[in-house]
Motif scaffolding. Sequence first.
Motif, PDB file in Angstrom:
ATOM      1  N   GLU A 238       0.840  -1.211   0.000  1.00 50.30           N
ATOM      2  CA  GLU A 238       0.000   0.000   0.000  1.00 50.30           C
ATOM      3  C   GLU A 238       0.871   1.254   0.000  1.00 50.30           C
ATOM      4  O   GLU A 238       0.523   2.262  -0.611  1.00 50.30           O
ATOM      5  CB  GLU A 238      -0.929   0.004   1.214  1.00 50.30           C
ATOM      6  N   SER A 239       2.015   1.161   0.673  1.00 52.45           N
ATOM      7  CA  SER A 239       2.926   2.303   0.703  1.00 52.45           C
ATOM      8  C   SER A 239       3.418   2.633  -0.714  1.00 52.45           C
ATOM      9  O   SER A 239       3.476   3.800  -1.112  1.00 52.45           O
ATOM     10  CB  SER A 239       4.100   1.967   1.623  1.00 52.45           C
ATOM     11  N   SER A 242       0.599   4.209  -2.603  1.00 51.83           N
ATOM     12  CA  SER A 242       0.261   5.521  -2.055  1.00 51.83           C
ATOM     13  C   SER A 242       1.263   6.589  -2.480  1.00 51.83           C
ATOM     14  O   SER A 242       0.891   7.675  -2.912  1.00 51.83           O
ATOM     15  CB  SER A 242       0.208   5.401  -0.534  1.00 51.83           C
ATOM     16  N   GLY A 245       0.689   7.764  -5.894  1.00 51.72           N
ATOM     17  CA  GLY A 245      -0.629   8.315  -6.208  1.00 51.72           C
ATOM     18  C   GLY A 245      -1.489   7.388  -7.037  1.00 51.72           C
ATOM     19  O   GLY A 245      -2.338   7.830  -7.810  1.00 51.72           O
ATOM     20  N   GLU A 247      -4.450   4.810  -7.231  1.00 47.65           N
ATOM     21  CA  GLU A 247      -5.627   4.393  -6.461  1.00 47.65           C
ATOM     22  C   GLU A 247      -5.787   2.888  -6.572  1.00 47.65           C
ATOM     23  O   GLU A 247      -5.295   2.287  -7.536  1.00 47.65           O
ATOM     24  CB  GLU A 247      -6.873   5.086  -7.017  1.00 47.65           C
ATOM     25  N   TRP A 248      -6.500   2.297  -5.637  1.00 48.69           N
ATOM     26  CA  TRP A 248      -6.700   0.856  -5.746  1.00 48.69           C
ATOM     27  C   TRP A 248      -8.114   0.436  -5.381  1.00 48.69           C
ATOM     28  O   TRP A 248      -8.788   1.090  -4.585  1.00 48.69           O
ATOM     29  CB  TRP A 248      -5.677   0.086  -4.926  1.00 48.69           C
TER      30      TRP A 248
ATOM     31  N   LYS B   4     -10.479   3.559  -3.025  1.00 53.82           N
ATOM     32  CA  LYS B   4      -9.993   4.647  -2.177  1.00 53.82           C
ATOM     33  C   LYS B   4      -9.472   5.770  -3.059  1.00 53.82           C
ATOM     34  O   LYS B   4      -8.973   5.527  -4.150  1.00 53.82           O
ATOM     35  CB  LYS B   4      -8.874   4.151  -1.261  1.00 53.82           C
ATOM     36  N   PRO B   6      -6.833   9.090  -3.626  1.00 56.79           N
ATOM     37  CA  PRO B   6      -5.460   9.373  -3.212  1.00 56.79           C
ATOM     38  C   PRO B   6      -5.396   9.985  -1.816  1.00 56.79           C
ATOM     39  O   PRO B   6      -4.467   9.770  -1.066  1.00 56.79           O
ATOM     40  CB  PRO B   6      -4.963  10.337  -4.286  1.00 56.79           C
ATOM     41  N   HIS B   9      -5.475   7.303   0.694  1.00 58.31           N
ATOM     42  CA  HIS B   9      -4.177   6.616   0.717  1.00 58.31           C
ATOM     43  C   HIS B   9      -3.211   7.338   1.633  1.00 58.31           C
ATOM     44  O   HIS B   9      -2.573   6.747   2.489  1.00 58.31           O
ATOM     45  CB  HIS B   9      -3.559   6.585  -0.678  1.00 58.31           C
ATOM     46  N   ALA B  10      -3.122   8.638   1.436  1.00 58.28           N
ATOM     47  CA  ALA B  10      -2.162   9.429   2.213  1.00 58.28           C
ATOM     48  C   ALA B  10      -2.470   9.304   3.701  1.00 58.28           C
ATOM     49  O   ALA B  10      -1.567   9.279   4.535  1.00 58.28           O
ATOM     50  CB  ALA B  10      -2.221  10.885   1.781  1.00 58.28           C
ATOM     51  N   SER B  13      -1.815   5.028   4.759  1.00 59.47           N
ATOM     52  CA  SER B  13      -0.666   4.206   4.364  1.00 59.47           C
ATOM     53  C   SER B  13       0.633   4.728   4.936  1.00 59.47           C
ATOM     54  O   SER B  13       0.792   5.923   5.170  1.00 59.47           O
ATOM     55  CB  SER B  13      -0.536   4.168   2.846  1.00 59.47           C
TER      56      SER B  13
END
Lengths: 484, 58
Positions: A238-239, A242, A245, A247-248, B4, B6, B9-10, B13
Amino acid sequence: MAKIVVLGAGIAGHTAALILRRRLAKEHRVTVVSPNRLWNWIPSNIWVGVGEMTPEEVTFELAPVYKRLGIEFRRAKAVELHPEGSAASPKPFVVVESTAEESRGERTEEVYDYLINATGPSLNFGATPGLGPDANTVSVCTFSHAAHAAKALAAAIARMREGKPQTLLVGTGHGGCTCEGAAFEYVFNLEFELRRAGVRDKARVIFLTNEAEIGDFGVDGMRVQWRGYSVPSKVFAESLFSERGVEWITGAHVEAVEPGRARYMTLDGAKGEVAFDFAMLLPPFLGADIRAFDRAGADITSELFLPNRFMKVDADYSPKPYEQWKASDWPRTYQTPKYPNIFAAGIAFAPPHPISKPRQAPDGTKISPAPPRTGMPSGIIARAVAQSVADMIEGAPGPTHEASLAEMGAACVASAGKSFWRGTAASMTMYPVVPDYDKFPGEGRDPDYTFGEIGTAGHWIKHILHFMFLYKAKALPGWWLIPE
Amino acid sequence: MSSKTPTDHARGSMTPSPRALFARTFLPFQLWHFVWINWRMIRMIALSHPRRRAPSPR
């Protein structure tokens, strides 16, 4: 004199053929049957798919290599297996259908003493309406698919240079896909190319996967040791998404792909759709379409193959819940139970069950990765099978070598951008591939051998592996010193 | 199981520090890691190759 027929010339089939030819005296015949004229180093198809390599750089002609080594080569695909022979032929044989231009469609019989089925996957784009290079998405499963993907990506980049924002979708095209690692690599290479082209700000990049969590990779995820902690692969994966940028969307089964639009359902039963300008979605796999017949001509396909067309070997196929899965369920010798002279190697063998926890949506749709059988395990299995067959020809009563996925590790170098100085790759190893909770309580894997990190060193290793395995596959001097 | 943005995510994560990003492509550090990763992989490859079956008990 014995005759060994190897079906398939991918990583498993080609490895088995080379080892058999080296091990056995010249009086024994080794015949490879493959529909393909070229050998393909599939891990580098990722770089073909972003235009960083050409198909010629990841392939070579098989016929000259086999001629030099004294291996017979038939450009054909197996269509029927007669493990007991027939009324007219007392010896077992396989019916093959030519794929060569001059004799396309002609069927002949290949008699064998030993058969190694290494037919690899059949790409099942038909499982999802609208999926595949002949429909609405691209793929990187073959070098020609990857070359097509590179053209589509170049067109999307050109549109972004004209100022048009684009949405790029990468991932798995069905709830039952495997090889999520290939999609993982592709999305990072694609993102790297967008930055290199100076158009990253014009792109929305989305990763869609059947994994319940990013970093599952079809092996139920793994835990890596990091500064005194045991960290789930999900955290690292995930890092990586992320920071780029990307998305998933996880736990997703793609139901249909229309031009510029993919419809999917997630594990919680929610329906969604993504509009895209470019989509690389992998297909699920099936085994090769081979029918089997007994001596009287009765169809015995279900005795040799599972419904997904992968070959039954010495595994425990009895249905069990996830909690009762054991490392000992997995095959050791890859010999078929009914016919001791038939083996399956690489993707062609039927796994007893998945590795990742099976999951399904409320309506019963299975959304769970199938077990990956990547290059290293495929090669090691092929080596074990070839050594067993050679020993059996020389008098051993049964298979002499074993290579269980529950006692075998895997090394994976996942590229995240191709550049000598600025490129990176995630280097990962895990041991074993199939978790063994009896031997390694808690995590199922040996923490000393399970690690992951990203950096330029990984990219150098991936590039070196590219040249090293092409060298080995061409059987150039000392090829046999290079491990699988 | 969900999509999700961005921003999500920030928030959710782990993200690398500038030092970690620098180390990823810093030549001396990567040369050392090239050796280290190869060593780890070679150990694992050696452990994973086919083994001769133990003779079955009579």
